[in-house]
Design an enzyme around this catalytic site. Structure first.
Site, PDB file in Angstrom:
ATOM      1  N   ARG A 118      -0.898   8.409 -13.542  1.00 44.28           N
ATOM      2  CA  ARG A 118      -0.373   9.904 -13.903  1.00 44.28           C
ATOM      3  C   ARG A 118       0.255  10.948 -14.301  1.00 44.28           C
ATOM      4  O   ARG A 118       0.720  10.406 -12.547  1.00 44.28           O
ATOM      5  CB  ARG A 118      -2.200  10.893 -14.173  1.00 44.28           C
ATOM      6  CG  ARG A 118      -3.109  10.046 -14.613  1.00 44.28           C
ATOM      7  CD  ARG A 118      -4.321  10.312 -15.080  1.00 44.28           C
ATOM      8  NE  ARG A 118      -5.673   9.662 -15.156  1.00 44.28           N
ATOM      9  CZ  ARG A 118      -6.543   9.986 -15.376  1.00 44.28           C
ATOM     10  NH1 ARG A 118      -6.706  11.607 -15.617  1.00 44.28           N
ATOM     11  NH2 ARG A 118      -7.901   9.227 -15.418  1.00 44.28           N
TER      12      ARG A 118
ATOM     13  N   GLY B 193      -6.988   7.809 -21.019  1.00 46.84           N
ATOM     14  CA  GLY B 193      -7.148   7.558 -23.135  1.00 46.84           C
ATOM     15  C   GLY B 193      -6.720   6.524 -23.042  1.00 46.84           C
ATOM     16  O   GLY B 193      -6.341   5.351 -21.244  1.00 46.84           O
ATOM     17  N   HIS B 194      -7.073   6.060 -24.068  1.00 42.64           N
ATOM     18  CA  HIS B 194      -6.872   4.122 -24.177  1.00 42.64           C
ATOM     19  C   HIS B 194      -6.174   4.655 -25.727  1.00 42.64           C
ATOM     20  O   HIS B 194      -5.800   5.321 -26.237  1.00 42.64           O
ATOM     21  CB  HIS B 194      -8.188   3.243 -23.741  1.00 42.64           C
ATOM     22  CG  HIS B 194      -8.128   2.595 -22.872  1.00 42.64           C
ATOM     23  ND1 HIS B 194      -7.349   2.159 -22.406  1.00 42.64           N
ATOM     24  CD2 HIS B 194      -9.432   3.447 -21.767  1.00 42.64           C
ATOM     25  CE1 HIS B 194      -7.838   2.471 -20.711  1.00 42.64           C
ATOM     26  NE2 HIS B 194      -9.285   2.465 -20.853  1.00 42.64           N
ATOM     27  N   ASP B 195      -5.937   3.675 -26.148  1.00 40.67           N
ATOM     28  CA  ASP B 195      -5.172   2.436 -27.022  1.00 40.67           C
ATOM     29  C   ASP B 195      -5.606   3.447 -28.179  1.00 40.67           C
ATOM     30  O   ASP B 195      -5.342   4.463 -29.250  1.00 40.67           O
ATOM     31  CB  ASP B 195      -5.025   1.273 -27.485  1.00 40.67           C
ATOM     32  CG  ASP B 195      -4.101   1.361 -29.054  1.00 40.67           C
ATOM     33  OD1 ASP B 195      -2.364   0.892 -28.338  1.00 40.67           O
ATOM     34  OD2 ASP B 195      -3.631   0.685 -29.840  1.00 40.67           O
ATOM     35  N   ILE B 196      -6.846   3.001 -28.408  1.00 35.56           N
ATOM     36  CA  ILE B 196      -7.785   3.955 -29.087  1.00 35.56           C
ATOM     37  C   ILE B 196      -7.370   5.424 -29.334  1.00 35.56           C
ATOM     38  O   ILE B 196      -7.572   6.276 -31.007  1.00 35.56           O
ATOM     39  CB  ILE B 196      -8.783   3.083 -29.532  1.00 35.56           C
ATOM     40  CG1 ILE B 196     -10.110   3.406 -30.827  1.00 35.56           C
ATOM     41  CG2 ILE B 196      -9.849   3.286 -27.936  1.00 35.56           C
ATOM     42  CD1 ILE B 196     -11.104   2.462 -30.702  1.00 35.56           C
ATOM     43  N   ASN B 197      -8.146   6.250 -28.449  1.00 36.76           N
ATOM     44  CA  ASN B 197      -7.000   6.811 -28.527  1.00 36.76           C
ATOM     45  C   ASN B 197      -5.851   7.995 -28.591  1.00 36.76           C
ATOM     46  O   ASN B 197      -6.044   9.280 -29.456  1.00 36.76           O
ATOM     47  CB  ASN B 197      -7.481   7.938 -27.321  1.00 36.76           C
ATOM     48  CG  ASN B 197      -9.231   7.550 -26.525  1.00 36.76           C
ATOM     49  OD1 ASN B 197      -9.199   6.734 -25.604  1.00 36.76           O
ATOM     50  ND2 ASN B 197     -10.288   7.486 -27.485  1.00 36.76           N
TER      51      ASN B 197
ATOM     52  N   ASP C  98       0.735  -1.017   0.029  1.00 31.21           N
ATOM     53  CA  ASP C  98      -0.282  -0.276   0.242  1.00 31.21           C
ATOM     54  C   ASP C  98       0.919   1.514   0.496  1.00 31.21           C
ATOM     55  O   ASP C  98       1.854   2.317   0.804  1.00 31.21           O
ATOM     56  CB  ASP C  98      -1.265   0.270   1.141  1.00 31.21           C
ATOM     57  CG  ASP C  98      -1.574   0.835   1.140  1.00 31.21           C
ATOM     58  OD1 ASP C  98      -1.805   1.832   0.371  1.00 31.21           O
ATOM     59  OD2 ASP C  98      -2.660   0.873   2.487  1.00 31.21           O
ATOM     60  N   LEU C  99       0.913   1.472  -1.346  1.00 29.28           N
ATOM     61  CA  LEU C  99       2.109   3.388  -1.432  1.00 29.28           C
ATOM     62  C   LEU C  99       1.864   4.151   0.116  1.00 29.28           C
ATOM     63  O   LEU C  99       1.970   5.734  -0.681  1.00 29.28           O
ATOM     64  CB  LEU C  99       2.081   2.863  -2.704  1.00 29.28           C
ATOM     65  CG  LEU C  99       2.954   2.261  -3.716  1.00 29.28           C
ATOM     66  CD1 LEU C  99       3.177   2.375  -5.062  1.00 29.28           C
ATOM     67  CD2 LEU C  99       4.414   1.686  -2.362  1.00 29.28           C
ATOM     68  N   LYS C 100       0.323   4.266   0.408  1.00 28.51           N
ATOM     69  CA  LYS C 100      -0.161   4.915   1.342  1.00 28.51           C
ATOM     70  C   LYS C 100       0.540   5.025   2.117  1.00 28.51           C
ATOM     71  O   LYS C 100       0.257   6.188   2.983  1.00 28.51           O
ATOM     72  CB  LYS C 100      -1.224   5.402   1.156  1.00 28.51           C
ATOM     73  CG  LYS C 100      -1.929   6.410  -1.349  1.00 28.51           C
ATOM     74  CD  LYS C 100      -3.568   5.868  -0.710  1.00 28.51           C
ATOM     75  CE  LYS C 100      -3.980   6.551  -2.039  1.00 28.51           C
ATOM     76  NZ  LYS C 100      -5.434   6.137  -2.235  1.00 28.51           N
TER      77      LYS C 100
ATOM     78  N   ASP D 210      -0.269   0.816 -27.247  1.00 26.17           N
ATOM     79  CA  ASP D 210       0.351   0.465 -26.623  1.00 26.17           C
ATOM     80  C   ASP D 210       1.338  -0.187 -26.429  1.00 26.17           C
ATOM     81  O   ASP D 210       2.431  -0.014 -25.293  1.00 26.17           O
ATOM     82  CB  ASP D 210      -0.755  -0.105 -25.195  1.00 26.17           C
ATOM     83  CG  ASP D 210      -2.479   0.461 -25.203  1.00 26.17           C
ATOM     84  OD1 ASP D 210      -1.738   1.698 -25.100  1.00 26.17           O
ATOM     85  OD2 ASP D 210      -3.562  -0.228 -24.910  1.00 26.17           O
TER      86      ASP D 210
END
Length: 378
Positions: free
Chosen positions: A97, A137-141, A72-74, A168
């Protein structure tokens, strides 16, 4: 025999496809990869169907050869453990992100203060700068914003959704591996680590290749069926009598002439030498009509020994059985960790002295917690 990256140690904070695919490639090449995952937010590839003996096939492939540490990185204790690990590791790769690792106290500047030779790679959709840096976003975007989708497919039909994740994998995964290994070479010369910023949209934009060169320097806007390679010539796919498909890439004159002879279209050879769209269209229609007359098996036999750049469109299962794929060891058996093996895609790079090795399928979440914590918390 050890792989070419033996001795490199990688901390992997990535999820889903791009980052895990990159670190899987590094692990196959001999790197020691420790994957750090949240214990309460499971990576979707761990549960993604289909399953083989209760395990996601996607996870088993993407995370082969890696250890798993659930943290748990928090939790400040988890962050402290990561900082202890960083002192011994060469590479950090993360896929959050922009800003997320900073809020956790695990950004490049913080970790580089602990280990100045650290190579820190961030893989994101749009990169660490620019107005889209925080956008989902994803690959299609990524393919859409990079202009790739605009010149794929057929006129009037729109761009096709692809069966593979180009941005990707060819973008995020492969460019991350290239960037990391370039930074490793730089560190060998200077001793300095550095930050590597990989944007899947940047990478997809670079994949425009010759169409991009023609557009940016020559002012030629590409579109579907507008160029030699995008359906604007006889370089295309053709349907057979049994509703299978044949790929025809016979662009060079010698290949085109062999194609026409094999199809009984010798009188149309001159059309293949012409760059005029109407001649290309006429030849394409004649090829389509000829190929439509016979099933795929007939064309496979006819073109099997003919060097004409004509190949069948195989299903994935057929491709896995193809003698060329098997001769290149692109289908391998990987240890599940229980004495049994799972068939997987092999590593595409072949080394003469330091062959790749796929050591085991993806590990259970947190499988290596006890060993890692005993080593660093004692």
């Amino acid at each position: 025999m050890a792989g070419p990256l033996e001795g490199l140690r990688v901390l992997d904070f990535t999820t889903l496809l791009p980052g895990p695919c990159a670190t899987m490639m590094l692990a196959d090449m001999g790197a020691d990869v420790l994957r750090v995952e949240a214990p309460d937010r499971m990576d979707l590839t761990r549960v993604m169907p289909p399953h083989d003996r209760g395990e996601s096939t996607a996870h088993a492939w993407l995370n082969r050869g890696k250890q798993s540490l659930a943290l748990d990185l928090k939790d400040p204790d988890s962050v402290a453990l990561v900082k202890s690990l960083v002192a011994d590791y060469d590479i950090v790769i993360e896929q959050f992100r922009p800003g997320v690792m900073g809020r956790l106290g695990l950004d490049y500047d913080t970790l580089a203060a602990i280990n100045p030779s650290l190579i820190y790679c961030s893989v994101t959709g749009y990169g660490q700068t620019g107005p889209y840096r925080d956008r989902a976003g994803h690959d299609i975007n990524y393919l859409s914003l990079a202009g790739v989708s605009s010149h794929c497919g057929r006129k009037g039909e729109g761009p096709p959704p692809l069966g593979i994740q180009v941005a990707d994998v060819a973008g995020g995964s492969h460019h991350a591996v290239m960037g990391i290994l370039a930074a490793v070479v730089h560190r060998q010369r200077t001793g300095d680590g550095q930050f590597v910023d990989v944007s899947m949209t940047d990478a997809a934009f670079s994949l425009n290749g010759m169409a991009g060169a023609a557009c940016l320097a020559g002012g030629q806007e590409p579109g579907p069926e507008s160029s030699l390679l995008s359906g604007g010539s006889f370089y295309d796919y053709y349907q057979t009598a049994d509703d299978r498909w044949l790929s025809v890439g016979s662009l060079e004159p010698q290949f085109m002439q062999r194609l026409c002879e094999a199809l009984g279209l010798s009188e149309l050879k001159s059309l293949g030498l012409s760059q005029r769209p109407e001649h290309q269209q006429q030849l394409s229609e004649a090829i389509a009509e000829a190929i439509r007359q016979q099933p795929l098996s007939v064309w496979q036999e006819r073109f099997g020994e003919l060097d004409a750049c004509v190949e069948p469109v195989l299903t994935l299962s057929e491709a896995a059985r193809h003698p060329q794929i098997n001769a290149r060891h692109m289908v391998i058996d990987v240890d599940r960790g229980d004495g049994t093996q799972q068939r997987q895609l092999g590593h595409p790079i072949k080394f003469g002295r330091t062959p790749c090795e796929s050591r085991h399928t993806g590990r259970p979440l947190g499988a290596d917690n006890e060993a890692i914590k005993a080593r660093y918390e004692s």
